[in-house]
Design an enzyme around this catalytic site. Structure first.
Site, mmCIF file in Angstrom:
data_model
loop_
_atom_site.group_PDB
_atom_site.id
_atom_site.type_symbol
_atom_site.label_atom_id
_atom_site.label_comp_id
_atom_site.label_asym_id
_atom_site.label_seq_id
_atom_site.Cartn_x
_atom_site.Cartn_y
_atom_site.Cartn_z
ATOM 1 N N SER A 1 0.860 -1.190 0.000
ATOM 2 C CA SER A 1 0.000 0.000 0.000
ATOM 3 C C SER A 1 0.892 1.233 0.000
ATOM 4 C CB SER A 1 -0.850 -0.008 1.279
ATOM 5 O OG SER A 1 -1.515 1.209 1.461
ATOM 6 N N TYR B 1 -1.672 -0.683 10.622
ATOM 7 C CA TYR B 1 -1.864 -1.028 9.197
ATOM 8 C C TYR B 1 -0.582 -0.731 8.418
ATOM 9 C CZ TYR B 1 -3.876 -0.994 4.463
ATOM 10 O OH TYR B 1 -4.148 -1.242 3.138
HETATM 11 N N1 LIG Z 1 -8.477 -0.237 -1.809
HETATM 12 C C1 LIG Z 1 -7.427 0.475 -1.508
HETATM 13 O O1 LIG Z 1 -7.459 1.708 -1.517
HETATM 14 C C2 LIG Z 1 -6.138 -0.197 -1.136
HETATM 15 C C3 LIG Z 1 -4.991 0.587 -1.056
HETATM 16 C C4 LIG Z 1 -3.798 -0.013 -0.697
HETATM 17 C C5 LIG Z 1 -3.754 -1.368 -0.438
HETATM 18 N N2 LIG Z 1 -4.882 -2.112 -0.530
HETATM 19 C C6 LIG Z 1 -4.791 -3.548 -0.217
HETATM 20 O O2 LIG Z 1 -5.444 -4.275 -1.218
HETATM 21 C C7 LIG Z 1 -5.823 -5.556 -0.709
HETATM 22 C C8 LIG Z 1 -7.247 -5.872 -1.139
HETATM 23 O O3 LIG Z 1 -8.136 -4.975 -0.516
HETATM 24 P P1 LIG Z 1 -9.378 -4.313 -1.263
HETATM 25 O O4 LIG Z 1 -9.093 -2.873 -1.379
HETATM 26 O O5 LIG Z 1 -9.725 -5.076 -2.479
HETATM 27 O O6 LIG Z 1 -10.492 -4.464 -0.118
HETATM 28 P P2 LIG Z 1 -11.814 -5.343 -0.017
HETATM 29 O O7 LIG Z 1 -12.742 -5.042 -1.128
HETATM 30 O O8 LIG Z 1 -12.292 -5.157 1.373
HETATM 31 O O9 LIG Z 1 -11.262 -6.823 -0.197
HETATM 32 C C9 LIG Z 1 -10.536 -7.458 0.803
HETATM 33 C C10 LIG Z 1 -10.470 -8.927 0.467
HETATM 34 O O10 LIG Z 1 -9.703 -9.580 1.493
HETATM 35 C C11 LIG Z 1 -10.418 -10.720 1.901
HETATM 36 N N3 LIG Z 1 -10.107 -11.088 3.268
HETATM 37 C C12 LIG Z 1 -10.164 -10.347 4.388
HETATM 38 N N4 LIG Z 1 -9.859 -11.098 5.469
HETATM 39 C C13 LIG Z 1 -9.612 -12.346 4.995
HETATM 40 C C14 LIG Z 1 -9.243 -13.565 5.594
HETATM 41 N N5 LIG Z 1 -9.074 -13.696 6.932
HETATM 42 N N6 LIG Z 1 -9.060 -14.645 4.798
HETATM 43 C C15 LIG Z 1 -9.242 -14.558 3.469
HETATM 44 N N7 LIG Z 1 -9.581 -13.418 2.842
HETATM 45 C C16 LIG Z 1 -9.769 -12.341 3.602
HETATM 46 C C17 LIG Z 1 -11.883 -10.394 1.732
HETATM 47 O O11 LIG Z 1 -12.602 -11.594 1.502
HETATM 48 P P3 LIG Z 1 -13.607 -12.278 2.562
HETATM 49 O O12 LIG Z 1 -14.123 -11.207 3.483
HETATM 50 O O13 LIG Z 1 -14.665 -12.884 1.707
HETATM 51 O O14 LIG Z 1 -12.764 -13.309 3.251
HETATM 52 C C18 LIG Z 1 -11.842 -9.577 0.445
HETATM 53 O O15 LIG Z 1 -11.923 -10.421 -0.685
HETATM 54 C C19 LIG Z 1 -5.618 -5.466 0.805
HETATM 55 O O16 LIG Z 1 -4.419 -6.126 1.146
HETATM 56 C C20 LIG Z 1 -5.491 -3.980 1.054
HETATM 57 O O17 LIG Z 1 -4.740 -3.688 2.209
HETATM 58 C C21 LIG Z 1 -6.074 -1.567 -0.868
#
Ligand SMILES: NC(=O)c1ccc[n+]([C@@H]2O[C@H](COP(=O)([O-])OP(=O)(O)OC[C@H]3O[C@@H](n4cnc5c(N)ncnc54)[C@H](OP(=O)(O)O)[C@@H]3O)[C@@H](O)[C@H]2O)c1
Length: 247
Positions: free
Chosen positions: A143, A156
């Site tokens: 991130s 985080y």
């Molecule tokens: N969106 C942003 O702005 C942003 C920026 C920087 C980094 N990121 C990173 O991108 C990655 C994906 O996040 P996103 O933005 O796509 O958010 P999101 O829409 O909330 O997706 C998060 C995903 O992680 C899964 N997850 C959470 N806990 C889990 C567990 N214990 N076991 C298996 N899966 C789990 C959730 O699936 P289930 O709940 O179905 O298990 C979901 O598919 C993360 O690592 C986040 O830190 C995002």
């Protein structure tokens, strides 16, 4: 000419929404065989059904990345079904922002378990196969918070810094096995991630920051970029943001 994506077997954790879901769609459209892991099995199963109906190959396996045996089962299922694993995308993550003085110890533990241990478990599950194949690609999701810390984001940001350090250590260690490593650090991307914030005042601030968020396909394209390079080109790190994001 090959896009270096077609036919590849790609395991994606956190494929039930946001970045993981968008990546599964894009890579499947470009010919990859995708293996989807997340806890919300209905979501990944209906995504797998949709991708299959569109002519792709997809498999959904219920996975909680805080349990090593479940991550191993996900990767083993990919190899049993498709014969190999080409790319492991350790994407599952949580963002439970709060100032340290609020002592949200359970949130700290969950964040560390998913964001750090989940990534390590993904590496542990995929590495033995990739070593044996003498080929593979591990993509970890960090991130902007892996580069910068702000009040309220210490835990985080610590986990996302850890993902970068783990990725760099991995990069150096897997040279003998012809394995590529990429760490991708997104800025604000429109997903369900802000919903994980449990503190109402912090959630409100994050909603404001995310007003400029860009679509999840922006992330998927960076994955496709890294994967589609010739095999002797290893894109190790990508940092991207919305053009309007200042932090
Ligand atoms: N969106 C942003 O702005 C942003 C920026 C920087 C980094 N990121 C990173 O991108 C990655 C994906 O996040 P996103 O933005 O796509 O958010 P999101 O829409 O909330 O997706 C998060 C995903 O992680 C899964 N997850 C959470 N806990 C889990 C567990 N214990 N076991 C298996 N899966 C789990 C959730 O699936 P289930 O709940 O179905 O298990 C979901 O598919 C993360 O690592 C986040 O830190 C995002």
């Amino acid at each position: 000419m090959s896009n270096n994506i077609e036919g590849k077997v790609v395991v994606i954790t956190g494929a039930s929404s946001g970045l993981g879901e968008a990546t599964a769609r894009l890579l499947s459209a470009q010919g990859a065989r995708v293996v989807l892991g997340a806890r919300r099995v209905n979501r990944i199963q209906s995504l797998a059904n949709e991708l299959t109906a569109n002519g792709g190959k997809a498999l959904a396996i219920t996975t909680d990345v805080t349990h090593y045996d479940q991550v191993k089962r996900l990767v083993d299922a990919a190899v049993q079904t498709y014969g190999r694993i080409d790319v492991m995308i350790n994407n599952a993550g949580l963002m439970l922002h709060s100032p340290l003085e609020r002592l949200k110890v359970d949130d700290w533990n969950r964040t560390i378990d998913v964001n750090i241990k989940g990534v390590l478990y993904g590496i542990a599950a995929a590495l033995p196969y990739m070593r044996q194949q003498k080929a593979g690609h591990i993509i970890n999701v960090s991130s902007v918070a892996g580069h910068k810390v702000r009040p309220g984001s210490a835990v985080y940001a610590a986990t996302k810094h850890a993902v970068r350090v783990i990725s760099e250590g991995l990069r150096q260690e897997v040279k003998p096995y012809n394995i590529r490593t990429t760490v991708i650090s997104p800025g604000a991307v429109a997903t369900e991630l802000p919903n994980s914030v449990t503190e109402p005042d912090i959630a409100e601030n994050i909603r404001k920051v995310y007003a400029i968020a860009i679509p999840a396909e922006s992330f998927a394209r960076t994955v496709a970029f890294a994967m589609s390079q010739p095999d002797d080109v290893d894109v190790n790190e990508i940092l991207f943001r919305p053009t309007r994001q200042d932090l």
